[in-house]
Motif scaffolding. Structure first.
Motif, short mmCIF file in Angstrom:
data_model
loop_
_atom_site.label_atom_id
_atom_site.label_comp_id
_atom_site.label_asym_id
_atom_site.label_seq_id
_atom_site.Cartn_x
_atom_site.Cartn_y
_atom_site.Cartn_z
N VAL A 111 40.85 19.04 49.46
CA VAL A 111 42.01 20.20 49.22
C VAL A 111 41.87 20.66 47.84
CG1 VAL A 111 44.49 20.51 49.35
CG2 VAL A 111 43.24 19.28 51.29
N GLU A 112 41.74 19.89 46.75
CA GLU A 112 41.82 20.25 45.29
C GLU A 112 40.59 21.06 45.17
OE1 GLU A 112 42.15 16.78 43.00
OE2 GLU A 112 44.31 16.47 43.75
N GLY A 113 39.51 20.87 45.72
CA GLY A 113 38.25 21.62 45.54
C GLY A 113 38.39 22.80 46.29
N ILE A 114 39.04 23.14 47.44
CA ILE A 114 39.36 24.08 48.23
C ILE A 114 40.28 25.01 47.38
CG2 ILE A 114 40.59 25.14 50.19
CD1 ILE A 114 39.40 22.71 51.90
N GLU A 115 41.34 24.30 46.84
CA GLU A 115 42.22 25.16 45.96
C GLU A 115 41.52 25.84 44.79
OE1 GLU A 115 46.49 24.34 43.92
OE2 GLU A 115 45.07 22.67 43.91
N ALA A 116 40.79 25.17 44.08
CA ALA A 116 40.04 25.50 42.78
C ALA A 116 39.00 26.73 43.27
CB ALA A 116 39.27 24.44 42.28
N LEU A 117 38.61 26.62 44.45
CA LEU A 117 37.61 27.90 44.87
C LEU A 117 38.35 29.06 45.24
CD1 LEU A 117 34.72 25.90 46.71
CD2 LEU A 117 34.65 26.88 44.75
N ARG A 118 39.57 28.75 46.07
CA ARG A 118 40.24 29.93 46.32
C ARG A 118 40.93 30.51 45.19
NH1 ARG A 118 43.87 28.41 51.35
NH2 ARG A 118 44.41 30.60 50.95
N ILE A 119 41.37 29.79 44.14
CA ILE A 119 41.86 30.30 42.83
C ILE A 119 40.92 31.01 42.27
CG2 ILE A 119 42.70 29.79 40.57
CD1 ILE A 119 44.34 27.56 42.06
N GLU A 120 39.80 30.67 42.20
CA GLU A 120 38.58 31.26 41.61
C GLU A 120 38.50 32.89 42.40
OE1 GLU A 120 33.70 30.53 40.90
OE2 GLU A 120 35.04 28.95 40.82
N GLU A 121 38.41 32.59 43.64
CA GLU A 121 38.22 34.20 44.44
C GLU A 121 39.44 34.78 44.17
OE1 GLU A 121 38.15 33.07 48.56
OE2 GLU A 121 35.95 32.73 48.66
N GLY A 122 40.58 34.50 44.05
CA GLY A 122 41.58 35.24 43.85
C GLY A 122 41.67 36.00 42.34
N GLU A 123 41.04 34.99 41.33
CA GLU A 123 40.93 35.83 40.04
C GLU A 123 40.09 36.49 39.92
OE1 GLU A 123 40.49 32.22 37.80
OE2 GLU A 123 42.66 31.82 37.26
N GLU A 124 38.83 36.43 40.69
CA GLU A 124 37.81 37.44 40.70
C GLU A 124 38.33 38.77 41.36
OE1 GLU A 124 34.37 36.13 42.57
OE2 GLU A 124 33.76 34.49 41.22
N ARG A 125 38.96 38.81 42.60
CA ARG A 125 39.82 39.85 43.20
C ARG A 125 40.61 40.51 42.12
NH1 ARG A 125 41.16 39.35 49.01
NH2 ARG A 125 38.66 39.06 48.95
#
Length: 134
Positions: A111-125
């Motif tokens: 879950v922490e890995g998923i959160e980190a990747l989704r945050i990264e995607e959000g920051e890119e967007r």
């Protein structure tokens, strides 16, 4: 990044399914006895007994933690079957509890890995939206 996220989600779902299979012993309604039934072999101390030649006396005993301290009792033969069932249920409960704890630690890491990747995607967007405004 999308394939990493997909892989983490798949792993999380697999662990979720495995956790569901562990719930059986944890949700059972029967009583538990924290102990173990086993065969105790010992010498009696009589100098002419067969146990002095290595043929030890055997008896079934229950070892459990009762009233705050370890106890070993010799149950009646009619009690052995039920005591084995009760202590076996306790052992299965504890094993499932331990396995579920391990699974939850693994799930939390995913879950922490998923959160980190989704945050990264959000920051890119967010960066791409900001760059369009200029």
């Amino acid at each position: 990044m999308a394939s990493q996220l997909s892989s983490l989600r798949s792993q999380l779902l697999a662990l979720h399914d495995e956790a569901g299979r562990l719930l059986g012993p944890l949700l059972a309604r029967g009583p538990l006895l924290p102990g173990c039934v086993y065969t105790l072999r010992r010498r009696c101390g009589k100098p002419t007994c067969r146990c002095t030649r290595g043929e030890l006396h055997a008896s079934e005993v229950l070892s459990y933690r009762g009233q705050g301290r370890p106890q070993t009792i010799t149950p009646r033969p009619g009690e052995l079957r039920e005591l084995r069932a009760l202590s076996g249920a306790y052992r299965r409960f504890r094993q499932a509890r331990t396995a579920l704890g391990r699974l939850h630690r693994q799930m939390r890491a995913l879950v922490e890995g998923i959160e980190a990747l989704r945050i990264e995607e959000g920051e890119e967007r967010f960066r791409s939206l900001r760059s369009r405004e200029r």
